[in-house]
Design an enzyme around this catalytic site. Sequence first.
Site, PDB file in Angstrom:
ATOM      1  N   ARG A   1      -0.068  -1.038  -7.471  1.00 26.92           N
ATOM      2  CA  ARG A   1      -1.162  -0.265  -6.911  1.00 26.92           C
ATOM      3  C   ARG A   1      -2.340  -0.314  -7.882  1.00 26.92           C
ATOM      4  NH1 ARG A   1       0.008   5.477  -4.184  1.00 26.92           N
ATOM      5  NH2 ARG A   1      -2.008   5.844  -3.247  1.00 26.92           N
TER       6      ARG A   1
ATOM      7  N   LYS B   1       5.999   6.195   4.629  1.00 30.10           N
ATOM      8  CA  LYS B   1       6.435   4.819   4.372  1.00 30.10           C
ATOM      9  C   LYS B   1       7.789   4.597   5.032  1.00 30.10           C
ATOM     10  CE  LYS B   1       8.142   6.267  -0.117  1.00 30.10           C
ATOM     11  NZ  LYS B   1       7.963   6.279  -1.555  1.00 30.10           N
TER      12      LYS B   1
ATOM     13  N   PHE C   1      -6.747  -0.866   0.721  1.00 31.65           N
ATOM     14  CA  PHE C   1      -6.375   0.030   1.819  1.00 31.65           C
ATOM     15  C   PHE C   1      -7.113   1.364   1.827  1.00 31.65           C
ATOM     16  CE2 PHE C   1      -2.701   0.353  -1.219  1.00 31.65           C
ATOM     17  CZ  PHE C   1      -2.887   1.672  -1.634  1.00 31.65           C
TER      18      PHE C   1
ATOM     19  N   LYS D   1       3.106  -2.664   4.290  1.00 29.32           N
ATOM     20  CA  LYS D   1       3.376  -2.105   2.963  1.00 29.32           C
ATOM     21  C   LYS D   1       3.606  -3.277   2.025  1.00 29.32           C
ATOM     22  CE  LYS D   1       6.034   1.396   0.522  1.00 29.32           C
ATOM     23  NZ  LYS D   1       6.133   0.686  -0.730  1.00 29.32           N
TER      24      LYS D   1
ATOM     25  N   ARG E   1      -1.327   2.664 -11.039  1.00 27.70           N
ATOM     26  CA  ARG E   1      -0.917   3.891 -10.376  1.00 27.70           C
ATOM     27  C   ARG E   1      -0.754   5.032 -11.375  1.00 27.70           C
ATOM     28  NH1 ARG E   1       3.582   4.960  -6.198  1.00 27.70           N
ATOM     29  NH2 ARG E   1       4.402   6.908  -6.948  1.00 27.70           N
TER      30      ARG E   1
HETATM   31  P1  AMP Z   1       6.636   3.724  -2.782  1.00 31.00           P
HETATM   32  O1  AMP Z   1       6.229   2.807  -3.902  1.00 31.00           O
HETATM   33  O2  AMP Z   1       7.909   3.313  -2.146  1.00 31.00           O
HETATM   34  O3  AMP Z   1       6.586   5.175  -3.194  1.00 31.00           O
HETATM   35  O4  AMP Z   1       5.534   3.576  -1.618  1.00 31.00           O
HETATM   36  C1  AMP Z   1       4.182   3.918  -1.747  1.00 31.00           C
HETATM   37  C2  AMP Z   1       3.440   2.770  -2.362  1.00 31.00           C
HETATM   38  O5  AMP Z   1       3.216   1.737  -1.424  1.00 31.00           O
HETATM   39  C3  AMP Z   1       2.057   3.096  -2.840  1.00 31.00           C
HETATM   40  O6  AMP Z   1       2.106   3.661  -4.116  1.00 31.00           O
HETATM   41  C4  AMP Z   1       1.359   1.748  -2.845  1.00 31.00           C
HETATM   42  O7  AMP Z   1       1.476   1.192  -4.133  1.00 31.00           O
HETATM   43  C5  AMP Z   1       2.183   0.895  -1.901  1.00 31.00           C
HETATM   44  N1  AMP Z   1       1.462   0.344  -0.751  1.00 31.00           N
HETATM   45  C6  AMP Z   1       1.581  -0.918  -0.297  1.00 31.00           C
HETATM   46  N2  AMP Z   1       0.838  -1.124   0.784  1.00 31.00           N
HETATM   47  C7  AMP Z   1       0.203   0.033   1.059  1.00 31.00           C
HETATM   48  C8  AMP Z   1      -0.713   0.453   2.069  1.00 31.00           C
HETATM   49  N3  AMP Z   1      -1.125  -0.359   3.037  1.00 31.00           N
HETATM   50  N4  AMP Z   1      -1.129   1.734   2.012  1.00 31.00           N
HETATM   51  C9  AMP Z   1      -0.710   2.591   1.046  1.00 31.00           C
HETATM   52  N5  AMP Z   1       0.149   2.239   0.070  1.00 31.00           N
HETATM   53  C10 AMP Z   1       0.604   0.973   0.074  1.00 31.00           C
END
Ligand code: AMP
Length: 595
Positions: A257, A427, A344, A252, A273
């Site tokens: 994004r 996540k 990804f 992650k 995003r």
């Molecule tokens: P969060 O920002 O905590 O809601 O986590 C989801 C976010 O992780 C996504 O919106 C992506 O921007 C980010 N992300 C980072 N690496 C990845 C990955 N390998 N696959 C999907 N999302 C990822």
Amino acid sequence: MRFADLCETFERLEATPKRLEMRSILVDLIRPLRPPDLGRVLYLAQGLLRPEYEGVELGMADSLARRAVATATHTDDSVVAKRTKESGDLGTTTGELLAGVRRLDETTPLRVAEVYSELSRIAEAKGTGSQETKVQILSELLVRASALEGKFLVRFVLGTLRVGVREMTILDALAEAFGDGTKETRRQIEAAFNLCSDLELVAGVLVEKGVEGLTSVSLEVGRPMRAMLAEREKDLAAVLKRMDGRAAFEYKYDGLRVQAHIPKSGPVRLFSRRLEEISAQFPELVEELPRTVRSVPAILEGECVPIDPDTDEIQPFQQVSRRRGRKHDLERVRDEVPVCLFVFDVFLLGGAPVFGRPFPERRALLEKALTPTERVRLAVQRVVTKEEDAQSFFDEAIAAGGEGIVAKSLAEGSAYRAGARGFWWIKYKREYSAGLSDSIDGVVVGGFQGRGRRAGRFGAFLLAVYNPKLDRFESFCKVGSGFDDAQLAEMPKRLHRYEVDERPPEVVTGLTPDRWIRPAVVLEVRGAELTLSPVHRAGLGAIRAGAGLALRFPRFTGRFRDDRSATEATATSELLAMYRSQVRQETPEPTPDAD
Ligand code: AMP
């Protein structure tokens, strides 16, 4: 359609805090409409001229709008300024001033089509002399406007429309006005919208071809698709269990994004995003992407992170945020803070949509189509079946500069689900299991006057999470710590245009801040734990009747989440999941919200 009729509807929408009533007003408004008026009305009601991703802004400063009002009402600029100070809103003042002057040309009422095209001209005016052009167009509209029309015209150009119609409410209204109003129809409409992010297009197809016609709405280069979102689990064992014992684990990356649209010819376009175009911030990706992807047109998704050019190590996210919005010294910053896109996912390849295929197929296509370079690479991935492998992959991800892992379903049904949050992606971030160290992205919905050193300005802010089911913002904390002086001084500037006198209808809370703020600005906060609260409304009643969730000892991390729109803040369901996975929650006591 007459513009006056639209304004009367705006007035009624503004007066109701109830979503159901709002929806029925909207249904009555749009049912008789057909394209192109239908699309125009849908945008105007949201304070927009075009879909959000096109980034069309009216760009009219207060002072310009005031000049237009002064000219149109034959009033001195200083008088308009003084009266605006008293009323608190230039729109209201415009209405009052217009009520006192004789209207020119009463026989030709303003029509929506004309107002829309004039407002578009204001948005398009660029370069030298454009300010004068903007003032002139607005004052010519105002001369012909009624008091009510003038009020809404001015609020529209200032970006302070308070009608409060949101995308989700519009989708509800479309389902009822042009479909049978059932959940299934609503779902199909939302699915089409998630693919194209363009309400005008969806509404047009719905009117002309019916619900069945929506399947013709497809993914296109240049039109961003809404992002898929991840769920959470309390530990790696739970992640694996939820995935039926087998999943693709990926690093992650903690960055931005990015959705990259690569046409057959012409420039690559990058969207954030929240579907804003950010191509100008990453010229090196725009340059490099066509060289790395073999079958175009293509649409890819990845995370953009800063990389140390000497060590090739991932740098903290804050570095990349320095590049956003800094057009002038971009060249310098570009060399100072090189970025890498870790790809990804893939939505479109060789012109064919592939987002509906299971994830393992998409990943295989991606591996074949991409020739990794220094700037564009594949997200590191490993298929995991054992808990100890999950743990070691997690440790590896952290060591490599990631903030955790995203586990992805390999099941037959693992299609990319635009705009949906679900357990196809889970996540799991660092330290998540040890108490509550995961951060929360909260939307500012109110401001509290500061005391002591902070007297005369905001000292604390009321934050909310977003509840997509009810399309509302539910308060969960009041945060005053963690801001340094510069950040505190910056807050009024960020919030100014969203300040309103009354509680916005989409905000629910048991607290009354000194100023209400329309949901727009997102802050990252951390706290000690989540508790039940009698005054906050996040997930009200989900854990215990009458109680919402509150974050104890909240603290601003220093990170403004400009990459997130209000509806992309942490969701109520996520907060509930965090609460449930907390280590200590046996005897929850309601907190008297002392902080
Ligand atoms: P969060 O920002 O905590 O809601 O986590 C989801 C976010 O992780 C996504 O919106 C992506 O921007 C980010 N992300 C980072 N690496 C990845 C990955 N390998 N696959 C999907 N999302 C990822």
